[in-house]
Design an enzyme around this catalytic site. Structure first.
Site, PDB file in Angstrom:
ATOM      1  N   GLU A  58       0.916  -1.186   0.062  1.00  0.00           N
ATOM      2  CA  GLU A  58      -0.078   0.120   0.129  1.00  0.00           C
ATOM      3  C   GLU A  58       0.889   1.299  -0.145  1.00  0.00           C
ATOM      4  OE1 GLU A  58      -3.909  -1.371   2.755  1.00  0.00           O
ATOM      5  OE2 GLU A  58      -1.997  -0.980   3.859  1.00  0.00           O
ATOM      6  N   CYS A  59       0.587   2.003  -0.991  1.00  0.00           N
ATOM      7  CA  CYS A  59       1.294   3.399  -0.906  1.00  0.00           C
ATOM      8  C   CYS A  59       2.752   3.516  -0.982  1.00  0.00           C
ATOM      9  CB  CYS A  59       0.603   4.433   0.004  1.00  0.00           C
ATOM     10  SG  CYS A  59       0.677   6.293  -0.152  1.00  0.00           S
ATOM     11  N   GLY A  60       3.438   3.650   0.355  1.00  0.00           N
ATOM     12  CA  GLY A  60       4.695   3.763   0.505  1.00  0.00           C
ATOM     13  C   GLY A  60       5.302   2.309   0.098  1.00  0.00           C
ATOM     14  N   GLY A  97      -0.212  -0.700  -4.875  1.00  0.00           N
ATOM     15  CA  GLY A  97      -0.677   0.562  -5.366  1.00  0.00           C
ATOM     16  C   GLY A  97      -0.848   1.734  -4.189  1.00  0.00           C
TER      17      GLY A  97
END
Length: 466
Positions: free
Chosen positions: A339-341, A441
């Site tokens: 997720e993200c990072g 993502g």
């Protein structure tokens, strides 16, 4: 585990504001630490999708903080989570977000006020009184009558300028409303917890002692707030009513797989319930790090949460042995959820301030850190491709908050697992890049909002194990 029906008394308050930036987080931290120092066991909660404020609240209360969100969760799920996480505590403190009545539409859907009604919790409103006197009474009276079912039980006046200012404010509210003033805080010269691009600075990066800063806030609360009256407001909450479900359905599964999760100063955005859901589904959760070269144990799955890889990009890039290991795990077909990072770490490179830093290279993509947010708010996505974590055709509700963006020309040529119905995602209205059994993502999820995610993750780990 079957259904349970419990009636119980829970001492609880919602700390709300008129808008973002009114000081409600500082007040919440001050109250949580002051109550804790007074010998009260405090259960902290944060309304909405937030990791940083929640982490500070947990530190202040000396107990992990859970998030409550009417967008993600049904009223029944919110009440169940709140009930079970409040057990054994003397007082539960819920910090709201944005303004009390601010939601995702003109009806105030998913607002702090809605959450207060779901929890039947009294509300204390923190008000920034900068350059304002009698008008504050009109604001308070307006909030009292704006929506039915909101119990505005007191106000805390913030950023007051002096004794004369405080006297006029208090007399105005007492003259024109029935809402008690529970304390008046002076202006403070400097926020003891500095802010950065995503809100309060992470405790992982804070150069001072986080506990010293929280104790300073508690000192302020004890001097300027009526702590006894605030506690009485919390204790005035009505019987919580029936709770009919556990947080997680069924009996906990026997531990059958080992899933690693990166938890260090670079990546640490995890909702506690996400890790608990994986454990409930049969995973032994193993904490690992990107920031040292200690070899990881053998894993059956890997979870890379969000965080601040841009702050530690040099250290991550220098740790080539771990980056190569992550690449090898992805190539082996190990189920990896990022997720993200965590997604940024799985790309080829991370670009910031004109420099490019090598990452794990699972995806032939680059991310670039920008001065302004590139994705902010709730998300809704349709699952459009086979993957280990979600069934095709299902709808995933989540959120995104990222300053980086995907800048690679070949992003459209890769396979996406999600089509964004709401939110920006990674590229061209999509998110959830797929490679073998890796899905990555910008989207963050809360396990209680995506039933089956944890069970599917564990099942994929078990399949890889065999």
């Amino acid at each position: 585990m079957g259904s349970i029906i419990v009636h119980t008394f829970l001492s609880r308050i919602v700390l709300a504001g008129l808008s973002g930036g009114t000081g409600k987080t500082i007040v919440s931290l001050a109250l949580a630490r002051a109550f804790s120092r007074a010998g009260k066991k405090v259960a902290p909660f944060k309304k909405g999708p937030d990791y940083i404020d929640a982490k500070w609240l947990g530190l202040a209360a000396k107990s992990p903080c859970s998030n409550l969100d009417p967008f993600f969760h049904s009223s029944e799920a919110i009440r169940s989570l709140f009930f079970h996480k409040s057990q054994g505590f003397d007082v539960s403190l819920i910090e709201g977000n944005r303004g009390l009545f601010d939601g995702k539409d003109e009806q105030g859907s998913c607002s702090t006020a809605e959450l207060a009604r779901v929890l039947d919790a009294p509300v204390i409103l923190a008000i920034d009184c900068t350059k304002m006197t009698r008008t504050v009474a009109a604001i308070v009276q307006g909030c009292v009558h704006f929506e039915k079912g909101v119990n505005l039980a007191g106000v805390i006046l913030n950023r007051t300028a002096g004794e004369r200012h405080r006297s006029i404010l208090k007399k105005s509210i007492e003259t024109h409303t029935d809402v008690p003033v529970l304390g008046m805080l002076p202006k403070i010269g400097e926020n003891p917890i500095p802010e950065r691009h995503m809100g309060l600075m992470s405790d992982q990066e804070y150069t001072g002692s986080g506990h010293d800063a929280l104790d300073a806030l508690a000192d302020m609360a004890e001097e300027w707030l009526d702590m006894d009256a605030i506690l009485k407001v919390a204790e005035s909450a009505s019987d919580f009513g029936p709770v009919t479900q556990p947080i997680f359905s069924g009996q906990p599964a026997a531990k059958s797989v080992r899933i690693g999760y990166v938890h260090d100063a670079a990546l640490w955005f995890y909702y506690p319930e996400n890790l608990e859901a994986l454990e409930h589904a049969g995973a032994e959760m193993v904490r690992v790090s990107l920031l040292d070269d200690t070899p990881w144990p053998e894993l059956d799955g890997l979870y890379l949460g969000g965080g601040f890889p841009e702050v530690f990009c040099s250290e991550i890039a220098a740790n080539s042995s771990i980056l190569k290991h992550i690449y090898a795990l992805a190539e082996s077909g190990l189920p990896i959820y990022a997720e993200c990072g965590g997604f940024m770490v799985l790309c080829d490179s991370l670009q910031i301030e004109g420099a490019s830093h090598k990452m794990a290279g699972v995806f032939p993509l680059s991310t670039s850190f920008c001065p302004r947010p590139q994705g902010l708010g709730y998300t809704e996505a349709e699952v459009i491709a086979e993957n280990p974590f979600y069934p095709v055709g299902s709808t995933i509700q989540g959120h995104e908050f990222h300053y980086s963006m995907c800048v690679s020309d070949n992003a459209p040529d890769l396979e996406f697992g999600l089509r964004m119905r709401r939110g920006k995602g990674s590229a061209i209205g999509h998110d959830g890049f797929l490679y073998k059994n890796t899905m990555a993502g910008y989207n963050h999820i809360h396990a209680l909002a995506v039933p089956g995610w944890a069970e599917r993750f564990v099942a994929a780990a078990r399949k890889h194990q065999s």
